[in-house]
Motif scaffolding. Structure first.
Motif, PDB file in Angstrom:
ATOM      1  N   UNK A  15     -15.949  14.063 -16.610  1.00  0.00           N
ATOM      2  CA  UNK A  15     -16.647  14.216 -17.888  1.00  0.00           C
ATOM      3  C   UNK A  15     -18.153  14.027 -17.780  1.00  0.00           C
ATOM      4  N   UNK A  16     -18.611  13.640 -16.602  1.00  0.00           N
ATOM      5  CA  UNK A  16     -20.046  13.384 -16.416  1.00  0.00           C
ATOM      6  C   UNK A  16     -20.658  14.508 -15.582  1.00  0.00           C
ATOM      7  N   UNK A  17     -21.695  15.127 -16.124  1.00  0.00           N
ATOM      8  CA  UNK A  17     -22.351  16.228 -15.419  1.00  0.00           C
ATOM      9  C   UNK A  17     -23.283  15.675 -14.354  1.00  0.00           C
ATOM     10  N   UNK A  18     -23.048  16.062 -13.109  1.00  0.00           N
ATOM     11  CA  UNK A  18     -23.868  15.637 -11.975  1.00  0.00           C
ATOM     12  C   UNK A  18     -24.596  16.834 -11.390  1.00  0.00           C
ATOM     13  N   UNK A  19     -25.902  16.724 -11.191  1.00  0.00           N
ATOM     14  CA  UNK A  19     -26.678  17.727 -10.479  1.00  0.00           C
ATOM     15  C   UNK A  19     -27.295  17.071  -9.245  1.00  0.00           C
ATOM     16  N   UNK A  20     -27.517  17.860  -8.208  1.00  0.00           N
ATOM     17  CA  UNK A  20     -28.014  17.315  -6.945  1.00  0.00           C
ATOM     18  C   UNK A  20     -29.421  17.822  -6.631  1.00  0.00           C
ATOM     19  N   UNK A  21     -30.190  16.968  -5.929  1.00  0.00           N
ATOM     20  CA  UNK A  21     -31.560  17.336  -5.540  1.00  0.00           C
ATOM     21  C   UNK A  21     -31.878  16.699  -4.193  1.00  0.00           C
ATOM     22  N   UNK A  22     -32.539  17.459  -3.320  1.00  0.00           N
ATOM     23  CA  UNK A  22     -32.947  16.969  -2.000  1.00  0.00           C
ATOM     24  C   UNK A  22     -34.274  17.603  -1.636  1.00  0.00           C
ATOM     25  N   UNK A  23     -35.025  16.961  -0.755  1.00  0.00           N
ATOM     26  CA  UNK A  23     -36.310  17.555  -0.368  1.00  0.00           C
ATOM     27  C   UNK A  23     -36.160  18.444   0.872  1.00  0.00           C
ATOM     28  N   UNK A  24     -35.003  18.394   1.511  1.00  0.00           N
ATOM     29  CA  UNK A  24     -34.759  19.263   2.657  1.00  0.00           C
ATOM     30  C   UNK A  24     -33.825  20.396   2.243  1.00  0.00           C
ATOM     31  N   UNK A  25     -34.062  21.582   2.757  1.00  0.00           N
ATOM     32  CA  UNK A  25     -33.220  22.734   2.444  1.00  0.00           C
ATOM     33  C   UNK A  25     -31.828  22.519   3.023  1.00  0.00           C
ATOM     34  N   UNK A  26     -30.783  22.748   2.221  1.00  0.00           N
ATOM     35  CA  UNK A  26     -29.416  22.495   2.717  1.00  0.00           C
ATOM     36  C   UNK A  26     -28.985  23.492   3.783  1.00  0.00           C
ATOM     37  N   UNK A  27     -28.126  23.021   4.655  1.00  0.00           N
ATOM     38  CA  UNK A  27     -27.542  23.906   5.654  1.00  0.00           C
ATOM     39  C   UNK A  27     -26.461  24.758   4.999  1.00  0.00           C
ATOM     40  N   UNK A  28     -26.072  25.799   5.667  1.00  0.00           N
ATOM     41  CA  UNK A  28     -25.079  26.716   5.133  1.00  0.00           C
ATOM     42  C   UNK A  28     -23.777  25.969   4.830  1.00  0.00           C
ATOM     43  N   UNK A  29     -23.212  26.236   3.664  1.00  0.00           N
ATOM     44  CA  UNK A  29     -21.949  25.591   3.295  1.00  0.00           C
ATOM     45  C   UNK A  29     -22.138  24.376   2.399  1.00  0.00           C
ATOM     46  N   UNK A  30     -23.379  23.954   2.187  1.00  0.00           N
ATOM     47  CA  UNK A  30     -23.656  22.801   1.318  1.00  0.00           C
ATOM     48  C   UNK A  30     -24.422  23.285   0.084  1.00  0.00           C
ATOM     49  N   UNK A  31     -23.833  23.057  -1.063  1.00  0.00           N
ATOM     50  CA  UNK A  31     -24.431  23.536  -2.313  1.00  0.00           C
ATOM     51  C   UNK A  31     -25.279  22.440  -2.955  1.00  0.00           C
ATOM     52  N   UNK A  32     -26.569  22.707  -3.126  1.00  0.00           N
ATOM     53  CA  UNK A  32     -27.505  21.763  -3.743  1.00  0.00           C
ATOM     54  C   UNK A  32     -28.172  22.466  -4.923  1.00  0.00           C
ATOM     55  N   UNK A  33     -28.251  21.774  -6.060  1.00  0.00           N
ATOM     56  CA  UNK A  33     -28.813  22.385  -7.259  1.00  0.00           C
ATOM     57  C   UNK A  33     -30.330  22.559  -7.187  1.00  0.00           C
ATOM     58  N   UNK A  34     -31.014  21.571  -6.591  1.00  0.00           N
ATOM     59  CA  UNK A  34     -32.485  21.641  -6.522  1.00  0.00           C
ATOM     60  C   UNK A  34     -32.983  21.202  -5.152  1.00  0.00           C
ATOM     61  N   UNK A  35     -33.902  21.986  -4.597  1.00  0.00           N
ATOM     62  CA  UNK A  35     -34.679  21.575  -3.433  1.00  0.00           C
ATOM     63  C   UNK A  35     -36.011  22.327  -3.512  1.00  0.00           C
ATOM     64  N   UNK A  36     -37.064  21.855  -2.834  1.00  0.00           N
ATOM     65  CA  UNK A  36     -38.423  22.358  -3.092  1.00  0.00           C
ATOM     66  C   UNK A  36     -38.609  23.865  -3.053  1.00  0.00           C
ATOM     67  N   UNK A  37     -38.002  24.549  -2.096  1.00  0.00           N
ATOM     68  CA  UNK A  37     -38.252  25.988  -1.980  1.00  0.00           C
ATOM     69  C   UNK A  37     -37.321  26.822  -2.843  1.00  0.00           C
ATOM     70  N   UNK A  38     -36.376  26.154  -3.550  1.00  0.00           N
ATOM     71  CA  UNK A  38     -35.435  26.891  -4.398  1.00  0.00           C
ATOM     72  C   UNK A  38     -36.073  27.160  -5.753  1.00  0.00           C
ATOM     73  N   UNK A  39     -36.142  28.380  -6.157  1.00  0.00           N
ATOM     74  CA  UNK A  39     -36.762  28.746  -7.434  1.00  0.00           C
ATOM     75  C   UNK A  39     -35.700  28.811  -8.534  1.00  0.00           C
TER      76      UNK A  39
END
Length: 573
Positions: free
Chosen positions: A549-573
């Motif tokens: 019931x709790x909405x979770x979004x993810x953020x990292x400063x490094x670009x994720x490797x293939x197969x890992x889904x991240x909602x926000x990182x610096x180069x992602x528009x």
């Protein structure tokens, strides 16, 4: 770690070889005391172990000396020496720190050692060595023991030799410097009081006490200069000493910033950069290891203690960390109501282990005191540490990086946005100039982290707005989470343990944290952050399964490797 005897032998070897090559080097500090006063050092009441090497030389020989030390197995701390190398340099002999002072001794007071090197062979002259201990305003037990060891083995006289201390020279120096006189005479009383409290046999105690009285009489009988008398009229109303943390060495020719400290409405505001925090944390780590050994775990206060906790974790090699949020400040210089938020700490200690409690600033001391009292009910030994400390604080940390005046406030590098808003609300216009200066300063390594985190924050705000809270990965996500909390203006932060530590009870704790945050700030989501992307990608799956019931979004400063889904990182528009 090398023993004191091994370090002393190595020091003598270095100084003797340097002499053969025409480089003047002398020993000071605890090892110099061990060399000049071996019998006094052997007395249990005066005994202590030295863990580092302190040397003194001349800047005119610094280049040749640096090459000489390298040739003899002493490794340079290049970054430290680039910052401070004109007057002070740092090296390492294995795990042992080697401090090198050049031209002058400057701590709480300045001592003119440059012209006195030729008066002794291995150490600086005994009278100077004694003064390096007596000039310390916040003198500690180790320094008092060193003083007593010297006074046990060497008698007061009219010359510096291997058996005597030149009391006349000390008296002359103090007759022209009221500040040094004030600190030295104050400390002689403390030393005498400590001596009387020991179980040393009466005959030896009386002999050492007589040396103290001889020196005190020599100091008082010496005619004082006009400058001394004028300063004496002012007395303690104006501070007469420096604190070692306040002494800064500026490289000749370097550009000195226009503003690093400003004063307004009776308050002093000072910026502390990430690089300065890093330097302080290394020095604090050395002191922690020297006095207490390695801690079992680090407990830190969110948000203030997060950055220091990660730096201490790296330098101390401690992986086990737990966060605790205690809220106290409403605004710059304004204390709010103190309250402790729910936390989840399962740490167990053995009888010989201790925990390190970390915060950024002991200002009023209420926050640190509350945390210390809380954990001392559970753990036998809790050592406290902060980056900065004020004398007015009701709680003094066991180890601190910097002593600040009571009317000072530090603007930490990780809270520029928060302080900017407070400066504007409180009409502190000089703060804008201070923060402009802070933004213009280049900090290798940290500039990129700040830039990426700021870019990340803009993406989060644009994509989903302000989160109700930030959950971050313990240890690896501390600095990123602290910066994000500033850029996003989110005060509710909480650490997340790796998957292997997640239990039913822990999941309930996390769910409660998230639910409370959403109730207080119904933005609709919680932001889960880390520096690398892979860890939080897996954690999000686990948390989402147990908290659907709790909405979770993810953020990292490094670009994720293939197969890992991240909602926000610096180069992602």
């Amino acid at each position: 770690m090398a023993s004191e005897r091994e370090l002393l032998n190595k020091s003598i070897e270095i100084i003797s070889k340097a002499h053969e090559e025409g480089i003047p080097v002398r020993l000071l500090g605890g090892l110099a005391v061990a060399y000049l006063a071996p019998n006094g050092r052997a007395i249990p009441e005066f005994s202590r172990e030295s863990n580092d090497i302190d040397l003194f030389s001349l800047s005119s020989h610094s280049g040749k000396l640096s090459r000489f030390l390298k040739k003899n197995g002493i490794v340079s701390d290049s970054r430290f020496n680039a910052l401070h190398g004109v007057k002070r340099q740092q090296y390492f002999y294995g795990e042992t720190k080697v401090d090198l002072l050049l031209d002058e001794f400057r701590m709480c007071h300045r001592l003119p050692l440059k012209s006195r090197l030729s008066m002794a062979n291995i150490t600086i002259p005994p009278s100077d060595l004694l003064l390096t201990k007596l000039q310390i305003y916040e003198i500690n037990e180790k320094d008092i023991k060193d003083i007593l060891a010297l006074l046990h083995d060497l008698k007061m006289g009219n010359a510096d030799t291997h058996t005597s201390i030149d009391a006349g020279y000390i008296a002359d120096l103090l007759s022209n410097d009221w500040g040094l006189y004030r600190t030295v005479t104050m400390n002689l009383e403390k030393v005498n009081g400590y001596l009387e409290s020991t179980s040393l046999e009466p005959k030896k105690k009386r002999r050492v006490s007589e040396e103290i009285e001889y020196l005190k009489n020599a100091i008082e009988l010496r005619p004082k200069s006009i400058g001394w008398k004028l300063r004496a009229r002012v007395g303690d109303k104006v501070r007469w000493y420096e604190l070692p943390e306040e002494v800064e060495y500026i490289v000749p020719g370097a550009v000195v910033p226009e503003v690093k400290v400003f004063e307004e409405n009776g308050h002093i505001y000072q910026w502390m950069s990430f690089l300065e925090m890093q330097e302080l944390s290394k020095r604090m780590s050395d002191e922690i290891l020297d006095r207490y050994g390695k801690p079992k775990a680090i407990l830190y206060i969110e948000r203030g203690g997060m950055v220091l906790a990660q730096m201490l974790s790296d330098s101390l090699g401690v992986d086990e960390m737990y966060g605790l949020q205690i809220v106290a400040y409403e605004d710059i210089n304004q204390m709010g109501k103190l309250y402790i938020l729910p936390h989840y700490i399962t740490l167990e200690l053995k009888s010989n282990e201790y925990v390190l409690l970390v915060d950024d600033f002991a200002d009023s001391g209420k926050t640190l005191k509350a945390a210390a009292e809380l954990f001392r009910k559970k753990y036998k030994k809790v050592v406290t540490t902060t980056l900065a400390y004020k004398s007015r604080s009701i709680f003094k940390p066991d180890v601190f990086g910097k002593h600040m005046p009571d009317n000072a406030w530090i603007v930490f590098d990780y809270e520029e946005t928060e302080d900017l808003e407070s400066f504007r609300r409180s009409d502190i216009n000089g703060g804008l100039k201070l923060l402009e200066y802070a933004k213009s300063e280049h900090q290798a390594g940290f500039d990129e982290i700040k830039k990426k985190t700021e870019e990340l924050a803009k993406g989060v705000l644009k994509g989903s707005g302000q989160p109700a809270a930030i959950l971050y990965m313990t240890r690896s996500g501390l600095i990123i989470a602290r910066l994000l909390s500033d850029y996003l203006s989110v005060k509710r932060v909480s650490s997340i343990m790796p998957n292997k530590y997640i239990t039913g009870d822990y999941m309930q704790h996390v769910a409660n944290v998230c639910s409370k945050a959403l109730a207080d700030n119904p933005s609709g989501y919680i932001l889960l952050v880390d520096a690398p992307a892979e860890g939080i990608s897996a954690i999000k799956v686990s948390l989402s399964e147990k908290m659907p019931d709790i909405k979770l979004l993810t953020a990292a400063i490094e670009k994720p490797k293939k197969g890992h889904n991240i909602d926000f990182y610096p180069s992602k528009q």
